[in-house]
Scaffold this motif. Structure first.
Motif, PDB file in Angstrom:
ATOM      1  N   SER A   1       0.981  -1.204   0.164  1.00  0.00           N
ATOM      2  CA  SER A   1      -0.134  -0.094   0.214  1.00  0.00           C
ATOM      3  C   SER A   1       0.822   1.175  -0.102  1.00  0.00           C
ATOM      4  O   SER A   1       0.618   2.437  -0.633  1.00  0.00           O
ATOM      5  CB  SER A   1      -0.737  -0.132   1.255  1.00  0.00           C
ATOM      6  N   ASP A   2       2.147   1.325   0.733  1.00  0.00           N
ATOM      7  CA  ASP A   2       2.744   2.465   0.742  1.00  0.00           C
ATOM      8  C   ASP A   2       3.414   2.686  -0.440  1.00  0.00           C
ATOM      9  O   ASP A   2       3.629   3.781  -1.101  1.00  0.00           O
ATOM     10  CB  ASP A   2       3.943   2.111   1.693  1.00  0.00           C
ATOM     11  N   ASP A   3       3.860   1.647  -1.265  1.00  0.00           N
ATOM     12  CA  ASP A   3       4.391   1.334  -2.622  1.00  0.00           C
ATOM     13  C   ASP A   3       3.383   2.135  -3.375  1.00  0.00           C
ATOM     14  O   ASP A   3       3.765   3.020  -4.597  1.00  0.00           O
ATOM     15  CB  ASP A   3       5.014   0.342  -3.235  1.00  0.00           C
ATOM     16  N   LEU A   4       2.132   1.757  -3.482  1.00  0.00           N
ATOM     17  CA  LEU A   4       1.105   2.289  -4.273  1.00  0.00           C
ATOM     18  C   LEU A   4       0.797   3.677  -4.064  1.00  0.00           C
ATOM     19  O   LEU A   4       0.468   4.564  -5.126  1.00  0.00           O
ATOM     20  CB  LEU A   4      -0.132   1.478  -4.225  1.00  0.00           C
ATOM     21  N   ARG A   5       0.736   4.241  -2.902  1.00  0.00           N
ATOM     22  CA  ARG A   5       0.710   5.609  -2.653  1.00  0.00           C
ATOM     23  C   ARG A   5       1.872   6.525  -3.072  1.00  0.00           C
ATOM     24  O   ARG A   5       1.362   7.480  -3.608  1.00  0.00           O
ATOM     25  CB  ARG A   5       0.331   5.683  -0.930  1.00  0.00           C
ATOM     26  N   LYS A   6       2.785   6.016  -2.829  1.00  0.00           N
ATOM     27  CA  LYS A   6       4.075   6.894  -3.541  1.00  0.00           C
ATOM     28  C   LYS A   6       3.997   6.926  -4.955  1.00  0.00           C
ATOM     29  O   LYS A   6       4.071   7.866  -5.672  1.00  0.00           O
ATOM     30  CB  LYS A   6       5.591   6.012  -3.000  1.00  0.00           C
ATOM     31  N   ARG A   7       3.504   5.756  -5.452  1.00  0.00           N
ATOM     32  CA  ARG A   7       3.422   5.750  -7.025  1.00  0.00           C
ATOM     33  C   ARG A   7       2.241   6.635  -7.649  1.00  0.00           C
ATOM     34  O   ARG A   7       2.437   7.409  -8.380  1.00  0.00           O
ATOM     35  CB  ARG A   7       3.179   4.546  -7.784  1.00  0.00           C
ATOM     36  N   LEU A   8       1.327   6.536  -6.551  1.00  0.00           N
ATOM     37  CA  LEU A   8       0.240   7.527  -6.960  1.00  0.00           C
ATOM     38  C   LEU A   8       0.527   8.901  -6.759  1.00  0.00           C
ATOM     39  O   LEU A   8      -0.021   9.770  -7.681  1.00  0.00           O
ATOM     40  CB  LEU A   8      -1.092   7.233  -6.025  1.00  0.00           C
ATOM     41  N   GLU A   9       1.225   9.302  -5.863  1.00  0.00           N
ATOM     42  CA  GLU A   9       1.631  10.664  -5.627  1.00  0.00           C
ATOM     43  C   GLU A   9       2.791  10.884  -7.057  1.00  0.00           C
ATOM     44  O   GLU A   9       2.572  12.251  -7.520  1.00  0.00           O
ATOM     45  CB  GLU A   9       2.541  10.937  -4.395  1.00  0.00           C
ATOM     46  N   THR A  10       3.859   9.994  -7.398  1.00  0.00           N
ATOM     47  CA  THR A  10       4.236  10.409  -8.444  1.00  0.00           C
ATOM     48  C   THR A  10       3.507  10.472  -9.777  1.00  0.00           C
ATOM     49  O   THR A  10       3.643  11.529 -10.509  1.00  0.00           O
ATOM     50  CB  THR A  10       5.524   9.296  -8.748  1.00  0.00           C
ATOM     51  N   VAL A  11       2.423   9.879 -10.010  1.00  0.00           N
ATOM     52  CA  VAL A  11       1.689   9.976 -11.100  1.00  0.00           C
ATOM     53  C   VAL A  11       1.032  11.322 -11.140  1.00  0.00           C
ATOM     54  O   VAL A  11       0.723  12.070 -12.263  1.00  0.00           O
ATOM     55  CB  VAL A  11       0.806   8.803 -11.324  1.00  0.00           C
ATOM     56  N   GLU A  12       0.426  11.742 -10.029  1.00  0.00           N
ATOM     57  CA  GLU A  12      -0.377  12.889  -9.888  1.00  0.00           C
ATOM     58  C   GLU A  12       0.434  13.947 -10.222  1.00  0.00           C
ATOM     59  O   GLU A  12       0.160  15.177 -10.796  1.00  0.00           O
ATOM     60  CB  GLU A  12      -1.014  13.079  -8.490  1.00  0.00           C
ATOM     61  N   ALA A  13       1.745  14.081  -9.710  1.00  0.00           N
ATOM     62  CA  ALA A  13       2.758  15.090 -10.029  1.00  0.00           C
ATOM     63  C   ALA A  13       3.081  15.136 -11.504  1.00  0.00           C
ATOM     64  O   ALA A  13       3.131  16.264 -12.084  1.00  0.00           O
ATOM     65  CB  ALA A  13       3.876  14.755  -9.112  1.00  0.00           C
ATOM     66  N   ALA A  14       3.284  13.948 -12.118  1.00  0.00           N
ATOM     67  CA  ALA A  14       3.417  13.883 -13.449  1.00  0.00           C
ATOM     68  C   ALA A  14       2.359  14.540 -14.221  1.00  0.00           C
ATOM     69  O   ALA A  14       2.620  15.395 -15.252  1.00  0.00           O
ATOM     70  CB  ALA A  14       3.897  12.568 -13.977  1.00  0.00           C
ATOM     71  N   LEU A  15       1.054  14.126 -13.908  1.00  0.00           N
ATOM     72  CA  LEU A  15      -0.196  14.680 -14.567  1.00  0.00           C
ATOM     73  C   LEU A  15      -0.161  16.309 -14.383  1.00  0.00           C
ATOM     74  O   LEU A  15      -0.363  16.972 -15.407  1.00  0.00           O
ATOM     75  CB  LEU A  15      -1.284  14.143 -13.773  1.00  0.00           C
TER      76      LEU A  15
ATOM     77  N   LYS B   1      -7.007  -0.385  -6.769  1.00  0.00           N
ATOM     78  CA  LYS B   1      -6.352  -1.381  -6.186  1.00  0.00           C
ATOM     79  C   LYS B   1      -6.067  -0.931  -4.672  1.00  0.00           C
ATOM     80  O   LYS B   1      -6.388  -1.783  -3.616  1.00  0.00           O
ATOM     81  CB  LYS B   1      -4.953  -1.613  -6.695  1.00  0.00           C
ATOM     82  N   LEU B   2      -5.970   0.452  -4.547  1.00  0.00           N
ATOM     83  CA  LEU B   2      -5.909   0.871  -2.847  1.00  0.00           C
ATOM     84  C   LEU B   2      -7.130   0.832  -2.350  1.00  0.00           C
ATOM     85  O   LEU B   2      -7.324   0.472  -1.096  1.00  0.00           O
ATOM     86  CB  LEU B   2      -5.457   2.291  -2.821  1.00  0.00           C
ATOM     87  N   GLY B   3      -8.351   0.729  -2.982  1.00  0.00           N
ATOM     88  CA  GLY B   3      -9.527   0.975  -2.447  1.00  0.00           C
ATOM     89  C   GLY B   3     -10.177  -0.590  -2.026  1.00  0.00           C
ATOM     90  O   GLY B   3     -10.737  -0.876  -1.186  1.00  0.00           O
ATOM     91  N   ARG B   4      -9.606  -1.673  -3.222  1.00  0.00           N
ATOM     92  CA  ARG B   4      -9.775  -3.050  -2.711  1.00  0.00           C
ATOM     93  C   ARG B   4      -8.701  -3.582  -1.474  1.00  0.00           C
ATOM     94  O   ARG B   4      -9.362  -4.050  -0.649  1.00  0.00           O
ATOM     95  CB  ARG B   4      -9.439  -3.741  -3.949  1.00  0.00           C
ATOM     96  N   GLU B   5      -7.883  -2.841  -1.526  1.00  0.00           N
ATOM     97  CA  GLU B   5      -7.045  -3.250  -0.242  1.00  0.00           C
ATOM     98  C   GLU B   5      -7.490  -2.732   1.031  1.00  0.00           C
ATOM     99  O   GLU B   5      -7.414  -3.165   2.197  1.00  0.00           O
ATOM    100  CB  GLU B   5      -5.520  -2.721  -0.349  1.00  0.00           C
TER     101      GLU B   5
END
Length: 83
Positions: free
Chosen positions: A3-17, A68-72
């Motif tokens: 979950s932590d890895d997913l949250r970090k990736r989500l932050e990276t994706v949102e910054a890139a967006l 995926k975060l929602g399912r977890e």
């Protein structure tokens, strides 16, 4: 991925967006202020289409990560409500 890895990736994706959307908004901002030829217009169009494609890919990835975060998170919430 945890979950932590997913949250970090989500932050990276949102910054890139945010960065890509800023580039997309700036593309063509000078249009009309300078004469352009068909070559310049074609390059601008191609760049805008590439940016839009990258944005669409990142939005899809963001949605997958959120799902995926929602399912977890769902079983944890259900388990907590039982206790």
């Amino acid at each position: 991925m945890s979950s932590d890895d997913l949250r970090k990736r989500l932050e990276t994706v949102e910054a890139a967006l945010a960065r890509l959307r800023g580039q997309d908004a700036g593309l063509g901002a000078d249009y009309g202020s300078m004469p352009q030829d068909f070559g310049d217009s074609g390059q601008d169009l191609q760049m805008r289409e590439e940016l839009e494609g990258q944005i669409a890919d990142l939005e899809a990835e963001r949605d997958r990560i959120k799902a995926k975060l929602g399912r977890e998170g769902s079983p944890d919430k259900a388990d907590r409500s039982r206790h």
